[in-house]
Motif scaffolding. Structure first.
Motif, mmCIF file in Angstrom:
data_model
loop_
_atom_site.group_PDB
_atom_site.id
_atom_site.type_symbol
_atom_site.label_atom_id
_atom_site.label_comp_id
_atom_site.label_asym_id
_atom_site.label_seq_id
_atom_site.Cartn_x
_atom_site.Cartn_y
_atom_site.Cartn_z
ATOM 1 N N TRP A 113 -1.231 0.892 8.870
ATOM 2 C CA TRP A 113 -0.080 0.312 8.173
ATOM 3 C C TRP A 113 1.214 0.873 8.754
ATOM 4 N N ILE A 114 2.267 0.076 8.625
ATOM 5 C CA ILE A 114 3.588 0.512 9.042
ATOM 6 C C ILE A 114 4.607 -0.063 8.068
ATOM 7 N N ARG A 115 5.703 0.648 7.877
ATOM 8 C CA ARG A 115 6.803 0.129 7.061
ATOM 9 C C ARG A 115 8.004 -0.131 7.949
ATOM 10 N N GLY A 161 16.010 1.088 15.670
ATOM 11 C CA GLY A 161 15.621 0.571 14.375
ATOM 12 C C GLY A 161 14.951 1.627 13.519
ATOM 13 N N CYS A 162 14.390 1.205 12.398
ATOM 14 C CA CYS A 162 13.797 2.131 11.427
ATOM 15 C C CYS A 162 12.401 1.663 11.052
ATOM 16 N N ALA A 163 11.419 2.488 11.330
ATOM 17 C CA ALA A 163 10.035 2.165 11.019
ATOM 18 C C ALA A 163 9.249 3.452 10.844
ATOM 19 N N ALA A 164 8.136 3.366 10.092
ATOM 20 C CA ALA A 164 7.295 4.546 9.887
ATOM 21 C C ALA A 164 5.847 4.134 9.733
ATOM 22 N N GLU A 165 5.006 4.690 10.570
ATOM 23 C CA GLU A 165 3.560 4.526 10.432
ATOM 24 C C GLU A 165 3.086 5.282 9.196
ATOM 25 N N MET A 166 2.118 4.724 8.477
ATOM 26 C CA MET A 166 1.537 5.457 7.363
ATOM 27 C C MET A 166 0.568 6.505 7.900
ATOM 28 N N CYS A 349 4.891 11.197 5.695
ATOM 29 C CA CYS A 349 4.416 12.525 5.299
ATOM 30 C C CYS A 349 3.131 12.516 4.482
ATOM 31 N N GLY A 350 2.631 11.346 4.131
ATOM 32 C CA GLY A 350 1.366 11.291 3.424
ATOM 33 C C GLY A 350 1.438 10.885 1.971
ATOM 34 N N ILE A 351 2.634 10.660 1.437
ATOM 35 C CA ILE A 351 2.754 10.290 0.027
ATOM 36 C C ILE A 351 2.151 8.914 -0.230
ATOM 37 N N ALA A 352 2.506 7.931 0.583
ATOM 38 C CA ALA A 352 1.996 6.570 0.380
ATOM 39 C C ALA A 352 0.481 6.514 0.573
ATOM 40 N N ASP A 353 -0.016 7.287 1.523
ATOM 41 C CA ASP A 353 -1.469 7.330 1.755
ATOM 42 C C ASP A 353 -2.179 7.970 0.570
ATOM 43 N N ALA A 354 -1.638 9.066 0.039
ATOM 44 C CA ALA A 354 -2.257 9.727 -1.114
ATOM 45 C C ALA A 354 -2.281 8.795 -2.316
ATOM 46 N N GLY A 355 -1.192 8.053 -2.503
ATOM 47 C CA GLY A 355 -1.153 7.095 -3.597
ATOM 48 C C GLY A 355 -2.199 6.007 -3.435
ATOM 49 N N MET A 356 -2.377 5.542 -2.215
ATOM 50 C CA MET A 356 -3.364 4.508 -1.932
ATOM 51 C C MET A 356 -4.776 5.012 -2.238
ATOM 52 N N VAL A 357 -5.084 6.220 -1.804
ATOM 53 C CA VAL A 357 -6.411 6.788 -2.025
ATOM 54 C C VAL A 357 -6.675 6.976 -3.515
ATOM 55 N N ALA A 358 -5.681 7.538 -4.223
ATOM 56 C CA ALA A 358 -5.859 7.805 -5.651
ATOM 57 C C ALA A 358 -6.035 6.519 -6.442
ATOM 58 N N ALA A 359 -5.338 5.456 -6.024
ATOM 59 C CA ALA A 359 -5.403 4.190 -6.740
ATOM 60 C C ALA A 359 -6.593 3.336 -6.310
ATOM 61 N N SER A 361 -6.651 1.622 -3.686
ATOM 62 C CA SER A 361 -6.012 0.406 -3.203
ATOM 63 C C SER A 361 -6.332 0.176 -1.727
ATOM 64 N N ASP A 362 -6.029 -1.020 -1.266
ATOM 65 C CA ASP A 362 -6.229 -1.322 0.144
ATOM 66 C C ASP A 362 -4.907 -1.413 0.902
ATOM 67 N N ARG A 363 -3.829 -0.923 0.271
ATOM 68 C CA ARG A 363 -2.525 -0.928 0.923
ATOM 69 C C ARG A 363 -1.737 0.293 0.435
ATOM 70 N N PRO A 364 -0.633 0.657 1.111
ATOM 71 C CA PRO A 364 0.132 1.850 0.718
ATOM 72 C C PRO A 364 0.610 1.778 -0.731
ATOM 73 N N VAL A 365 0.568 2.909 -1.403
ATOM 74 C CA VAL A 365 1.061 3.007 -2.779
ATOM 75 C C VAL A 365 2.136 4.094 -2.809
ATOM 76 N N PRO A 366 3.404 3.712 -2.764
ATOM 77 C CA PRO A 366 4.482 4.701 -2.762
ATOM 78 C C PRO A 366 4.724 5.258 -4.157
ATOM 79 N N LEU A 367 5.687 6.141 -4.274
ATOM 80 C CA LEU A 367 6.097 6.652 -5.570
ATOM 81 C C LEU A 367 6.708 5.518 -6.391
#
Length: 475
Positions: A113-115, A161-166, A349-359, A361-367
């Protein structure tokens, strides 16, 4: 501090914040936390919000104590703190524009995933130039699928530009930038060189200005705050300072706008424009710096230096300046000059990935809120107030640096072991101030402040006004 179900997390964060600010532990005894419930997240976001807002109010309480010899009781409502980390504004008869443009968001790549952060036109153009596609979400999705996440991230960044890999938290810890950030303090403080103080005890840096007396009800009355920040942490910091009487002057470049966030964050401020590439406008800014008490800026590392306004020049212009700055990805390491925003740092930094795992989910879960921005903003405000308190006693300025990536590590450092608190009760009319705020866009209600200082009410002297609506000068 009183006991509550999540006091462990609040105490953990508050002690970390207050010690990073250089505060004395005894001040924590004058703080009370009220309210129940929490934002739903794998991380204790409500406790983080409560502690950050509490730290800023403790700094104000310390200033009052140093000036008047009496430390007031401070109360923070954790429920209101949570909502202040989202939005404090409720328009009446009008609506805010969407927070995100049509392209911004999370996309599946060939391997993850990327944002893409495309709210600014030039950032959107950079991403579309790399992807070679139309500015339509479906077309962007198809184009992104052909890329490896890390390769697309590098390509977009190379195009300004601005982008971030999960990434996972483990991957971030091993990443060169993750290691650099982990080695940095939460707040990096640099004291001025040892030498004669720039001003007498209790005096602002300019000898032509009267001595600062710290009024009990409006502690920052007479303090000039130069705001060179945009979305979102810096504006949160200066909004807090304006709420205690500071004269906040925000400077933006010609043509810049943030329609989805400006009404939220310019409360209490005057907003002007300067083109820092123009020598005449740069000279105006130098004059403003020379007469400021506090400067809060969010330019990338070395950006001001390239304009001839690096830290040494700012110190030369104003030896008593309290200089507080923000960087997205830290102040050292290979990404120190990389553009970044809260949502991107969460991916890196791993926040979206941690949220995805905890939920599950099959996609990033941010704060649930942009907690890195807001928490860092309150820490910057606290650093500014503590800098003023120290300058009141020794006449010297100070430089303090914060970063979203380092704030993220603080949030991720606490592993909740207790059952999650109940959900927050929804906002109701009683949570808003009774007075209508007549913003430049229409009437609105504001949330009541989350923090209360006995004898020192939080109030803003100006409603939210449009960018560029004031002159670039001090009152």
């Amino acid at each position: 501090m009183p006991t509550a179900p999540s006091d462990t997390a609040v105490t953990h964060f508050l002690r970390e914040f207050w010690l990073a600010l250089g505060g004395q532990i005894r001040y924590l005894d004058h703080l009370q936390i009220s309210g129940e419930g929490a934002l739903a997240s794998v991380f204790p976001v409500t406790d983080f919000a409560t502690a950050a807002i509490a730290a800023a109010h403790l700094a104000m309480g310390e200033l009052i104590d140093q000036a008047h010899g009496s430390l007031p009781l401070i109360t923070v409502d954790r429920r209101l703190a949570s909502f202040w980390f989202s939005t404090s504004l409720q328009p009446q008869g009008w609506s805010l524009p969407a927070q995100w443009d049509a392209v911004a968001g999370d996309y599946r790549t060939a391997d993850g995933w990327i944002r893409l952060h495309t709210n600014a036109p030039h950032h959107r153009q950079a991403a579309l130039a790399v992807l070679q596609t139309a500015p339509e979400r479906d077309a962007v999705s198809q184009a992104v699928l052909r890329w490896q996440a890390s390769e697309l991230e590098s390509a977009v960044v190379a195009h300004q530009g601005c982008a971030a890999e999960m990434r996972s938290a483990a991957a971030w810890r091993e990443h060169p930038q993750g290691r650099a950030v982990a080695a940095e303090p939460l707040l990096h403080r640099t004291d001025p060189p040892v030498g004669p103080a720039s001003a007498g005890k209790g005096s602002p840096p300019s000898s032509s200005r009267p001595e600062w007396r710290v009024p009990r009800e409006r502690p920052l009355h007479g303090i000039r705050v130069l705001d060179l920040t945009r979305i979102l942490a810096g504006p949160v910091a200066t909004r807090f300072l304006a709420g205690f009487g500071a004269d906040v002057l925000r400077i933006d470049p010609p043509g810049w706008d943030e329609p989805g966030t400006v009404p939220e964050v310019v409360l209490g401020k005057r907003c002007a424009r300067l083109d820092l590439r123009d020598p005449a406008d740069r000279a105006v800014l130098e004059g403003l710096i020379s007469e400021a008490d506090v400067m809060i800026h969010g330019y990338r590392a070395d950006a001001l230096a390239r304009l001839g306004l690096g830290a040494e020049r700012r110190r030369a212009l104003n030896p008593g300046l309290v200089d507080v700055s923000l960087n997205a990805y830290g102040w050292s390491g290979p990404w120190r000059e990389r553009r970044g925003f809260d949502s991107l740092v969460q991916m890196s930094c791993g926040i979206a990935d941690a949220g995805m795992v905890a939920a599950g989910s099959d996609r990033p879960v941010p704060l649930p809120v942009q907690a890195l921005d807001h928490a860092t903003g309150y820490l910057m405000a606290a650093a500014a107030v503590r800098g003023l308190t120290e300058r009141m006693n020794n006449g010297q300025g100070v430089k303090v640096q914060a970063s979203l990536a380092r704030t993220a590590l603080s949030l991720m450092s606490f592993a909740a072991t207790e059952a999650q608190p109940s959900a927050l009760q929804p906002l109701n009319p009683g949570d808003y101030s009774a007075d209508i705020e007549h913003t430049a866009w229409g009437p609105a209600l504001r949330l009541k402040p989350a923090g209360q200082i006995d004898g020192t009410p939080t109030k803003w002297d100006l409603p939210a006004n449009a960018l560029g609506s004031a002159d670039a000068r001090w009152l």
